[in-house]
Design an enzyme around this catalytic site. Structure first.
Site, PDB file in Angstrom:
ATOM      1  N   HIS A   1       0.769  -1.181   0.010  1.00 40.67           N
ATOM      2  CA  HIS A   1      -0.021   0.066  -0.004  1.00 40.67           C
ATOM      3  C   HIS A   1       0.882   1.269  -0.002  1.00 40.67           C
ATOM      4  O   HIS A   1       2.125   1.455   0.277  1.00 40.67           O
ATOM      5  CB  HIS A   1      -0.919   0.160   1.316  1.00 40.67           C
ATOM      6  CG  HIS A   1      -0.139   0.304   2.549  1.00 40.67           C
ATOM      7  ND1 HIS A   1       0.611  -0.857   3.162  1.00 40.67           N
ATOM      8  CD2 HIS A   1      -0.073   1.354   3.152  1.00 40.67           C
ATOM      9  CE1 HIS A   1       1.093  -0.405   4.093  1.00 40.67           C
ATOM     10  NE2 HIS A   1       0.674   0.751   4.241  1.00 40.67           N
TER      11      HIS A   1
ATOM     12  N   ASP B   1       0.557   5.034   1.996  1.00 41.72           N
ATOM     13  CA  ASP B   1      -0.272   5.426   2.919  1.00 41.72           C
ATOM     14  C   ASP B   1      -1.482   6.525   2.670  1.00 41.72           C
ATOM     15  O   ASP B   1      -1.146   7.398   2.221  1.00 41.72           O
ATOM     16  CB  ASP B   1       0.783   6.161   3.854  1.00 41.72           C
ATOM     17  CG  ASP B   1       1.615   5.137   4.797  1.00 41.72           C
ATOM     18  OD1 ASP B   1       1.272   4.122   4.820  1.00 41.72           O
ATOM     19  OD2 ASP B   1       2.751   5.559   5.328  1.00 41.72           O
TER      20      ASP B   1
ATOM     21  N   HIS C   1       4.800   0.147   0.152  1.00 45.34           N
ATOM     22  CA  HIS C   1       5.515  -0.715   1.291  1.00 45.34           C
ATOM     23  C   HIS C   1       4.504  -1.679   1.736  1.00 45.34           C
ATOM     24  O   HIS C   1       3.278  -1.653   1.444  1.00 45.34           O
ATOM     25  CB  HIS C   1       6.015   0.306   2.269  1.00 45.34           C
ATOM     26  CG  HIS C   1       5.062   1.098   2.950  1.00 45.34           C
ATOM     27  ND1 HIS C   1       4.510   2.140   2.460  1.00 45.34           N
ATOM     28  CD2 HIS C   1       4.486   1.166   4.217  1.00 45.34           C
ATOM     29  CE1 HIS C   1       3.562   2.872   3.460  1.00 45.34           C
ATOM     30  NE2 HIS C   1       3.488   1.928   4.321  1.00 45.34           N
TER      31      HIS C   1
ATOM     32  N   ARG D   1       5.033   6.832  13.411  1.00 48.50           N
ATOM     33  CA  ARG D   1       5.073   7.272  12.202  1.00 48.50           C
ATOM     34  C   ARG D   1       4.547   8.588  12.083  1.00 48.50           C
ATOM     35  O   ARG D   1       3.468   9.031  12.652  1.00 48.50           O
ATOM     36  CB  ARG D   1       4.284   6.581  11.286  1.00 48.50           C
ATOM     37  CG  ARG D   1       4.292   6.715   9.569  1.00 48.50           C
ATOM     38  CD  ARG D   1       3.403   6.061   8.890  1.00 48.50           C
ATOM     39  NE  ARG D   1       1.987   6.618   8.719  1.00 48.50           N
ATOM     40  CZ  ARG D   1       0.998   6.200   8.277  1.00 48.50           C
ATOM     41  NH1 ARG D   1       0.826   5.007   7.958  1.00 48.50           N
ATOM     42  NH2 ARG D   1      -0.317   6.815   8.425  1.00 48.50           N
TER      43      ARG D   1
END
Ligand code: FE2
Length: 323
Positions: free
Chosen positions: A113, A115, A269, A284
């Site tokens: 995906h 983000d 990722h 994150r």
């Protein structure tokens, strides 16, 4: 003051003329290790420029030995790359901008995906800091979606250029997480989809900083606009298979103190879920992106809801597209 850094466009090793920053490629098409930087909110502009240039060129860059970082300095460093933004639905880990990625709470990301692509102006950069490293496994893979586009045969590039796709956070979790523990899984899904977003993006986005064409797909894609069922699935699988080719990827084995920064507009990722019941915790921080533009100049469009709701703190990713 120092002068601007000189960065060779395609080096194996880059040394910034006026600082000890070095950039060492680790993959043929994606990934580099950056040394000589102590990340934080007080970096010199020349160092920030070198970090940004490395992220744009190598798509994902890695830093070792950043154990000094905490939530505050992580966010402060993020501000040097752009405006931090909150996740549109998942509450932060610190009441501010840091998203917790925690193996205990259903937040595993073992699907390819990009983000937050279920909103239009999804983040430009993600900055991931490891907090707890499992004794084995738990690696993360990234793929270069510009390289994936560039390697397509010309007829497929032309086909992709003309397609648009619907992305949503309300996808079939049971299909991708059949082994998830029911309680954690149900709770995560409830929070993640508390607002159900649908956004139409071009399948090929023109990168606003590098000008490269990149494939924009990943696991938030529901279908290709104008197509249904098998036709849609077949095209998604076709283009996604190029993104997932090992030659377009790099794999990172986390150590304590590591930080990864990726250009979220040119990568996908995948967090490998192979650490059993061992803890794996990361934080994150993402910074604001802009509305994608297709090869025909058409921007992405938020289909529903009408606007991106305000989170508990700060501005949400995608808010700048609410009109
Ligand atoms: Fe992610």
């Amino acid at each position: 003051m120092t002068s601007a850094p000189v960065v060779d466009p395609a080096p194996d090793t880059t040394t910034v003329a006026t600082s000890p920053v070095t950039v060492q490629r680790i993959g043929g098409r994606i990934g580099a290790v950056v040394s000589g930087v102590r990340l934080g909110g007080d970096l010199e502009p020349a160092v920030v420029a070198a970090v940004r240039a490395a992220a744009l060129e190598h798509k994902v860059i890695f830093f070792r030995g950043q154990d000094h970082l905490d939530g505050e300095s992580h966010e402060a460093f993020g501000r040097l790359l752009g405006s931090p933004v909150a996740h549109p639905t998942v509450p932060s880990a610190d009441g501010r901008y840091a998203l917790g990625i925690d193996s205990d709470h259903g937040g595993r990301a073992n699907q390819w995906h990009t983000d937050v692509t279920f909103v239009p102006a999804y983040p430009a950069f993600s900055i991931l800091r490891v907090v707890t490293v499992p004794p084995y496994g738990g690696n993360t893979l990234w793929s270069n979606t510009a390289a994936a586009y560039a390697e397509l045969p010309e007829p497929l590039r032309t086909l992709a250029d003309g397609l648009r796709a619907i992305h949503s956070n309300d996808y079939d979790y049971a299909a991708v997480r059949p082994d998830a523990r029911p309680e954690a899984f149900a709770k995560y899904r409830e929070v993640f989809t508390s607002t159900k977003f649908r956004t139409e993006h071009p399948v090929v986005r023109v990168h606003p900083e590098t000008g490269e064409r990149v494939l924009l797909l990943g696991n938030f894609v529901q279908r290709i606009a104008g197509l249904t069922g098998r036709d849609s699935r077949a095209l998604i699988d076709l283009f996604q298979s190029h993104i997932e080719r090992p030659e377009n990827t790099v794999r990172w084995q986390w150590r304590t103190g590591d930080v990864a920064i990726w250009d979220n507009r040119a990568t996908q990722h995948y967090g490998v879920d192979d650490s059993g019941t061992h803890d794996r915790k990361l934080r994150r921080v993402t910074v604001d992106g802009d509305v994608p533009i297709g090869t025909d100049g058409r921007p992405s469009v938020l289909i529903s809801p009408d606007t991106v709701p305000a989170p508990a703190f700060g501005i949400p990713s995608g808010a700048s597209t609410a009109d």
